[in-house]
Design a protein around this motif. Sequence first.
Motif, PDB file in Angstrom:
ATOM      1  N   UNK A 173      55.216   3.436  47.868  1.00 10.43           N
ATOM      2  CA  UNK A 173      54.559   3.492  46.554  1.00 10.43           C
ATOM      3  C   UNK A 173      54.246   4.937  46.170  1.00 10.43           C
ATOM      4  N   UNK A 174      53.763   5.700  47.131  1.00 10.81           N
ATOM      5  CA  UNK A 174      53.438   7.098  46.874  1.00 10.81           C
ATOM      6  C   UNK A 174      54.696   7.891  46.516  1.00 10.81           C
ATOM      7  N   UNK A 175      55.757   7.644  47.249  1.00 15.47           N
ATOM      8  CA  UNK A 175      57.016   8.334  46.993  1.00 15.47           C
ATOM      9  C   UNK A 175      57.511   8.039  45.580  1.00 15.47           C
ATOM     10  N   UNK A 176      57.394   6.786  45.175  1.00 15.68           N
ATOM     11  CA  UNK A 176      57.835   6.382  43.831  1.00 15.68           C
ATOM     12  C   UNK A 176      57.009   7.087  42.753  1.00 15.68           C
ATOM     13  N   UNK A 177      55.691   7.140  42.927  1.00 16.80           N
ATOM     14  CA  UNK A 177      54.828   7.772  41.927  1.00 16.80           C
ATOM     15  C   UNK A 177      55.077   9.272  41.825  1.00 16.80           C
ATOM     16  N   UNK A 178      55.263   9.909  42.968  1.00 18.56           N
ATOM     17  CA  UNK A 178      55.513  11.347  42.977  1.00 18.56           C
ATOM     18  C   UNK A 178      56.801  11.691  42.230  1.00 18.56           C
ATOM     19  N   UNK A 179      57.829  10.913  42.487  1.00 22.41           N
ATOM     20  CA  UNK A 179      59.119  11.177  41.849  1.00 22.41           C
ATOM     21  C   UNK A 179      59.113  10.803  40.374  1.00 22.41           C
ATOM     22  N   UNK A 180      58.520   9.677  40.053  1.00 20.00           N
ATOM     23  CA  UNK A 180      58.509   9.203  38.663  1.00 20.00           C
ATOM     24  C   UNK A 180      57.731  10.150  37.752  1.00 20.00           C
TER      25      UNK A 180
END
Length: 216
Positions: free
Chosen positions: A22-29
């Motif tokens: 989830x963190x990876x997705x938010x950082x990239x998005x």
Amino acid sequence: MLVKDIMKTDVITLTANATVEEALHLLQKNHIRHIPIINESNHVIGIISDRDVRDASPSFLEEHNNRGILTRTIKEIMSTPVVTTHPYEFFEEVASIFYQKEFACLPVVRDKQLVGIVTEKDMLYAFIQLTGTHSPSTQLEIKVPDQIGVLSDVCQYFTKRNIKIVSVYSYPDPKDVVYKILVFRIQTMNPMPVVKDFQNTDYQILYPYWEDNHEF
């Protein structure tokens, strides 16, 4: 300038039970580098960076064999306790924290509630605003004795020429502790007349450089 004037108030957050994925997705998005971790009371209990998530995530070659790593919870990799700042803290004080602690961001807290975040980019933007480099102007650097009344005296030369001062700051002369350098940004595209005025004083123009042939 205060932190409240430069901080971002639309802060993306996660809870400690969120996953690395989830963190990876938010950082990239959202193209961000840090995410504060909060509890149910909106208190900051940790923080993660893109580096933390990257180190905890499997590489492309290992992704199929280590998919379970992405299901780890944020609380396993977050940094805690968290250094925070206050909306009414001065920009200069926060800049000192960034430098001394080598931080890239600081959550902003008021009454224990997360109200914003300030990053290195925000600090650089604030510096640009404070120094006036965002507006059309000319920079002058003047070496002066480090004593009372010098700034007032130097400013009179700009007043006589009807030149507006956009910004001014100073720093110690690196070679002589009894002098300091005044850095002015003035609203004129032709600084030569006032620079020439300073040639007849005890003050030394360091920039722009003025030679005897009256050329920079």
